[in-house]
Design an enzyme around this catalytic site. Sequence first.
Site, PDB file in Angstrom:
ATOM      1  N   LEU A 408      50.354  17.457   4.914  1.00 18.44           N
ATOM      2  CA  LEU A 408      51.368  18.456   5.262  1.00 18.44           C
ATOM      3  C   LEU A 408      51.865  18.345   6.695  1.00 18.44           C
ATOM      4  O   LEU A 408      52.288  19.331   7.292  1.00 18.44           O
ATOM      5  CB  LEU A 408      50.809  19.870   5.003  1.00 18.44           C
ATOM      6  CG  LEU A 408      50.335  20.121   3.564  1.00 18.44           C
ATOM      7  CD1 LEU A 408      49.528  21.401   3.477  1.00 18.44           C
ATOM      8  CD2 LEU A 408      51.509  20.175   2.604  1.00 18.44           C
ATOM      9  N   CYS A 409      51.843  17.150   7.257  1.00 15.09           N
ATOM     10  CA  CYS A 409      52.359  16.948   8.616  1.00 15.09           C
ATOM     11  C   CYS A 409      51.723  17.910   9.618  1.00 15.09           C
ATOM     12  O   CYS A 409      52.415  18.444  10.481  1.00 15.09           O
ATOM     13  CB  CYS A 409      53.875  17.128   8.647  1.00 15.09           C
ATOM     14  SG  CYS A 409      54.745  15.606   8.370  1.00 15.09           S
ATOM     15  N   ASN A 410      50.455  18.174   9.451  1.00 18.98           N
ATOM     16  CA  ASN A 410      49.807  19.104  10.362  1.00 18.98           C
ATOM     17  C   ASN A 410      48.361  18.679  10.579  1.00 18.98           C
ATOM     18  O   ASN A 410      47.441  19.249   9.989  1.00 18.98           O
ATOM     19  CB  ASN A 410      49.897  20.531   9.799  1.00 18.98           C
ATOM     20  CG  ASN A 410      49.572  21.564  10.852  1.00 18.98           C
ATOM     21  OD1 ASN A 410      48.480  21.552  11.407  1.00 18.98           O
ATOM     22  ND2 ASN A 410      50.511  22.438  11.136  1.00 18.98           N
TER      23      ASN A 410
END
Length: 807
Positions: A408-410
């Site tokens: 999730l790009c985190n």
Amino acid sequence: MDSDADEVRATLVRNGYNTAVEKIRATEYPQLQDITYLDHAGTTLYASSLVQKVADDLVSNLYGNPHSQSPSSQLTSKRIKDIRLRVLQLFNVSPADYDIVFCTNATAGMKLVLEAYTAQVGAFQYCYHKDCHTSAVGIRELSGDTKCFLRDEEVEQWLEGGSTTDEVESKTRGLFVYPAQSNLSGRRLPQSWARKVRNSGRKFYTLLDAAALVTTAPLDLALMEPDFTVVSFYKMFGYPDLGALIVRKSSPGMLEFLENRRYFGGGTVAAVTSQGDAFHAKRSGVPHEHLEDGTLSFHSIIALDIAMTVHKDLYGDFSRISRHATSLVMHLQQQLAKLEHYNGRRVCTLYSESFPSTTDESTVDEWLRHQGPTVAFNMRREDGAWVGYSEVEKLAAVKRIHIRTGGLCNPGGVESYIGLNAWEIKQNYEAGHRCWDDQDVMRGKPTGAIRVSLGAMSTIDDVENLISFIDEFYVERERSTLQKELVRGDWGGKATAVVESITIYPIKSCGGYKIPAGITWEIKPHGLAWDREWCLVHLGTGSALNQKQYNKMALIRPSLAMEDGVLTVSCVGSPASINISLASSELDALQSSASRVCGDKINALTYSAPEIIEFFSAAIGVPCTLARFPASLASKRHFKPHLATPQSGDTELCAAKQPPILLSNESPILLINRTSVDHLNEEIKISGGKAAKVDVFRANIVIAETGPKRIAYSEDTWKHLQIGKEFIKLLGPCRRCHMICIDQQTAIQDEEPYVTLSKTRRIGGRVLFGQHAMHLPVKSRLSRPGIKVGDLVRVLGFEPKTLESGD
Ligand SMILES: *Cc1c(COP(=O)(O)O)cnc(C)c1O
């Protein structure tokens, strides 16, 4: 039941649910028909009337490139000036203190700020909060000292620490970045930090990443006062694809700081020479005049104006949207938290703070401060093992539920919520895990999460659909009588069967070619002769195409005419066909080019004849061509045990002994048992679904048991088979995805058999059906090894003596 639903509805309405949205959904979002869309943090959706009004505006006005004096150019410039003001007002600030710089997206806005930072003398200090999006984390690569705050208290301590003398004397300015809302968990961070940084006397500017927050909440810059703010407008309105950097130009030193940026482009320079001393003078004035390089996305900016109007007409202001979405997420989170297996074990592990279940006004306000309408979670089975998120995403896709899963790009969020240490992430990477792949559980821990995010146009039905989906597929009601473990049966030497059909797939992912009765088909170490010798590759990327993405590949029908030495390919619904020579002398005429199959880099030989390119491109509607991957090149790819179940015992096969494969996904041969197909179809019929045809499993060999005692899935217990005169080793069960839902005759996708298979054959978190297999060459053979339809199949209780073991 109905009264329950009424009660839920009443509570939601009390908490701010906007019932008008249900009607808006029907008229404004025809693209959502029968779809449960739960990825508003990825992008929210555009309304029909927005698209319509943008089209009307563009065709009734003449907009030119803004940098000139013609009426069309001036019209564009005038519109943009007004829109700048309107956006600032939307964020509750005025052009006296703030300026808007249009750019592609939030990420581009951050990079623009970074350009000014790297123009300073000396490396700059970079501090960021662990909830930052990947796009903010990347800034550290151009900074000097980097600090990642793992908890809010660390930020507060840093702020209380005040400035150091070093810092004050230093000419370089530091940068502090934090998200207004985490794009992973939806947690909302304190609004006071930017002001506190300024008041602390630290020589730092603050960049607020508001991209996730603005989707469903008002952004009040007057309250927060960040020096820089970035947003992406598609996340607010669904369209246009445009972003902005908002600069607080009244911050101390801000104008000079930005003017230090070295690059200039068309539009940001006042005068420039290419000859002589290469003179240039930057435009000065408000930041956007010297930061917006090149031509603005002017059509998009005009669309933004219309988007703001339409959105407000439909939903009111963002605080209304915020209450609406929050009422839904409160309900969702409470329901997910309640789900339990029969043994009392919780199903969902939620990666966000829990809130009290009372729902008075102050509770809602509490949520609004701390939590956006996003839920991140993972699920556990009744025995406590994790359910793989990519299996969930696949099944959700079949059920037309759109969610997002994975990292999730985190990175900071994944590390902290899931409890993955940095070394574990590196170890998973070394073991082959990449963002986007389906290695969702490694060494007993998830490698990412499931994210569900709501938006302005979400309804109760969306939330209820998700809850029933999880309830149906992931909550165990009772110690299951369904078959959830590999069958254990002692069939050694007794079970008998015959080969019902043999199919090869000369072109990977395209239709099969059934070997006619009476013909003995050659079998080789890499599989059946001519199986997956070709594939289709995208002309742009060189990657092999697959049927999961391009369903129409099922309609491409190859057939082999050995006597003529050609592969004839036709396509259902078209009179055209082409012939491809089988001769290996043809190979020289082909062009060797780098390609990718299932993530492996391979060298394939591509066909460049225009008629071949045209035939395949027309057949599936993508620019592509045929490529050949002859057996002589096969040694580079091997059976991939990591894709099968960990229980299958494949790990015994050491790398060197893994059988070679051509273009098949995982193994040389795929074998299925008719008994298992029939059993599955009975289960599908019980639930009222459509029975599956055997060809959806795309097996090479289908066997039919002949004895009176047939046990579905008994193939899972077999180790070695004799088929006719040949010996076959079974390598473990085949992990399935929703590609088995594509009807091989029509290319139309259904829910079955994947839905029932997911319920009845999810073993160790994987949905399994059929067996991977390889041929075992045996000693002293006279003829070429081969098998044919009707061959007797015996299950062996011993390991045949093979060429290798005999050597
Ligand atoms: C989506 C998002 C981004 C990236 O936005 P782009 O439009 O891809 O540049 C950055 N930060 C957060 C918090 C986001 O949600």
